[in-house]
Motif scaffolding. Structure first.
Motif, short mmCIF file in Angstrom:
data_model
loop_
_atom_site.label_atom_id
_atom_site.label_comp_id
_atom_site.label_asym_id
_atom_site.label_seq_id
_atom_site.Cartn_x
_atom_site.Cartn_y
_atom_site.Cartn_z
N LEU A 45 20.03 24.48 -4.62
CA LEU A 45 19.92 23.42 -3.62
C LEU A 45 18.53 22.79 -3.62
CD1 LEU A 45 21.87 25.02 -0.64
CD2 LEU A 45 22.64 23.15 -2.12
N THR A 58 19.33 19.94 3.35
CA THR A 58 20.55 20.72 3.14
C THR A 58 20.77 21.66 4.31
OG1 THR A 58 19.38 22.44 1.92
CG2 THR A 58 20.30 20.65 0.62
N PHE A 101 28.03 23.48 1.65
CA PHE A 101 26.74 23.01 2.13
C PHE A 101 26.80 21.50 2.32
CE2 PHE A 101 26.01 26.95 0.07
CZ PHE A 101 25.02 27.57 0.80
N GLU A 102 26.09 21.01 3.31
CA GLU A 102 25.94 19.58 3.51
C GLU A 102 24.60 19.18 2.90
OE1 GLU A 102 27.05 17.21 7.27
OE2 GLU A 102 24.90 17.61 7.43
N VAL A 103 24.64 18.19 2.02
CA VAL A 103 23.44 17.70 1.36
C VAL A 103 23.25 16.25 1.79
CG1 VAL A 103 22.35 17.26 -0.88
CG2 VAL A 103 23.81 19.27 -0.59
N THR A 109 25.81 11.35 2.40
CA THR A 109 25.88 12.79 2.66
C THR A 109 26.96 13.36 1.77
OG1 THR A 109 25.13 12.50 4.94
CG2 THR A 109 26.28 14.54 4.43
#
Length: 132
Positions: A45, A58, A101-103, A109
């Motif tokens: 990440l 993240t 995971f949110e990036v 997004t």
């Protein structure tokens, strides 16, 4: 001798040259990026870059279940496969638990899926829309 050791160490590093990104890579649990344990997740990440080259924000969304749906939800291989020192056997279904995971980048997004039970992990490409 030290030079050879350094090259060997870099071969397993998260910053080693990753292969090109196949379409849809790391965008679903069945196509999750494969890393080794929480340090591998952090390195993967941390190496992602937004389309403009900036570092994304993240956050972990949570577990999304097994990579492949087991025929039997009580399949003992689900627990056995959480041992990162136990590689998958040829033909064995990948029942590793996958995390989402949110990036977040300024322009978009992304949802990124990671399987952290592949040790040692080969270099991984970036998900569509992101770079490394």
């Amino acid at each position: 001798m030290v030079r050879g050791f350094l090259l060997l160490a870099l071969a397993g590093c998260a910053h080693a040259v990753a292969p090109p990104s196949p379409p849809g890579f790391a965008r679903s649990k069945d196509r999750a990026a494969e890393v080794c344990l929480p340090p591998g997740v952090k390195a993967y990440l941390g190496g992602l870059r937004c389309p403009g080259g900036g570092e994304p924000q993240t956050s972990r969304v949570g577990s999304v279940g097994t990579r492949m749906a087991p025929v039997d939800p009580n399949d003992p291989r689900i627990l056995l496969q959480m041992d990162p020192e136990r590689p998958l056997q040829p033909g064995e279904p990948d029942l590793h638990i996958v995390d989402a995971f949110e990036v977040r980048c300024p322009s978009a997004t992304y949802a990124v899926f990671i399987d952290m039970y592949h040790c040692p992990a080969p270099p991984q490409p970036s998900p569509d829309g992101l770079s490394r």
